[in-house]
Design a protein around this motif. Structure first.
Motif, short mmCIF file in Angstrom:
data_model
loop_
_atom_site.label_atom_id
_atom_site.label_comp_id
_atom_site.label_asym_id
_atom_site.label_seq_id
_atom_site.Cartn_x
_atom_site.Cartn_y
_atom_site.Cartn_z
N ASP A 75 9.71 37.15 20.82
CA ASP A 75 9.20 38.33 20.14
C ASP A 75 10.36 39.28 19.84
O ASP A 75 11.32 39.37 20.61
CB ASP A 75 8.14 39.03 21.00
CG ASP A 75 6.85 38.22 21.09
OD1 ASP A 75 6.42 37.68 20.05
OD2 ASP A 75 6.29 38.12 22.20
N GLU A 123 12.80 41.48 22.37
CA GLU A 123 12.39 41.10 23.72
C GLU A 123 13.44 40.19 24.38
O GLU A 123 14.06 39.37 23.72
CB GLU A 123 11.05 40.37 23.65
CG GLU A 123 10.43 40.08 24.99
CD GLU A 123 9.04 39.52 24.81
OE1 GLU A 123 8.09 40.29 24.92
OE2 GLU A 123 8.92 38.32 24.54
N ARG A 145 0.43 37.96 27.66
CA ARG A 145 0.30 38.53 26.32
C ARG A 145 -0.80 39.59 26.28
O ARG A 145 -0.87 40.38 25.35
CB ARG A 145 0.09 37.43 25.29
CG ARG A 145 1.32 36.48 25.31
CD ARG A 145 1.33 35.49 24.21
NE ARG A 145 1.68 36.05 22.91
CZ ARG A 145 2.91 36.33 22.50
NH1 ARG A 145 3.94 36.15 23.30
NH2 ARG A 145 3.14 36.80 21.29
N VAL A 149 1.55 42.60 24.01
CA VAL A 149 2.63 42.39 23.05
C VAL A 149 2.67 43.54 22.04
O VAL A 149 3.73 44.09 21.73
CB VAL A 149 2.48 41.03 22.34
CG1 VAL A 149 3.54 40.85 21.26
CG2 VAL A 149 2.55 39.89 23.34
#
Length: 192
Positions: free
Chosen positions: A70, A73, A110, A118
């Protein structure tokens, strides 16, 4: 005089702010002491694990990092004395506030509700808050999950975090509440 112990066997601070035998202070990793540790006259306790003589302690031995999938990240592997904890860290340089996200009994980093954790990690980064999405080593095992949350807080404190909000979904809410009782870094807890 011995300080009262938490349900995990960790000493609590006395009214003068001093640590009990084997307790933690701001200079260590926050996971000292425990049943069978210094000052424990009761001997080992069965903590419901595979080894009834096992102490409920955890120390961080090292951290490995690599670019996450992501945006912004970093994937972490926090090596501990009880195994490796995987986590996903979205850092904000120069800021000291953090949020830690914990999944339910089945794990899951998540988040609920269409990957809420997220989405929040990205939005909080824009607001100057770093986030850590933590994967449990043993999902559904309460004591182990609390220790994982505490290890995440210890990691954050070690890199300069000054306060954290811990957010837990379902079972993770209970983990967040217990971690909030034990970790001085945690300023607030949210259960979903």
């Amino acid at each position: 005089m011995t300080n009262p112990r938490s349900p995990f066997g960790l000493p609590r601070r006395d009214s003068n702010g001093a640590n009990g035998a084997g307790g933690h202070d701001d200079d260590d990793d926050g996971f000292g002491g425990g049943p069978g540790g210094p000052g424990d006259d009761d001997g080992p306790r069965d903590l419901g694990g595979n080894n009834p003589d096992e102490e409920l302690t955890l120390s961080i031995k090292g951290v490995r990092a690599r670019q996450g999938e992501d945006p912004g990240e970093i994937d972490l592997e926090i090596e501990t004395t009880r195994g490796v904890i995987s986590a996903h860290f979205t850092p904000v340089e120069g800021k000291t506030g953090t949020a830690v996200f914990l999944g339910g009994a089945g794990g899951g980093v998540r988040g609920p509700a269409d990957e809420m954790y997220v989405t929040l990690a990205g939005e909080l980064a824009l607001a100057g808050v770093s986030t850590l999405r933590l994967e449990y080593r043993h999902p559904g095992e309460f004591e182990e999950c609390v220790m994982d949350a505490l290890a995440g807080c210890s990691f954050l404190r070690g890199i300069g975090a000054e306060r954290a909000v811990v957010v837990g979904h379902s079972f993770g809410g209970a983990v967040a509440v217990k971690a909030g009782e034990l970790a001085p870094l945690i300023a607030a807890v949210c259960g979903l």
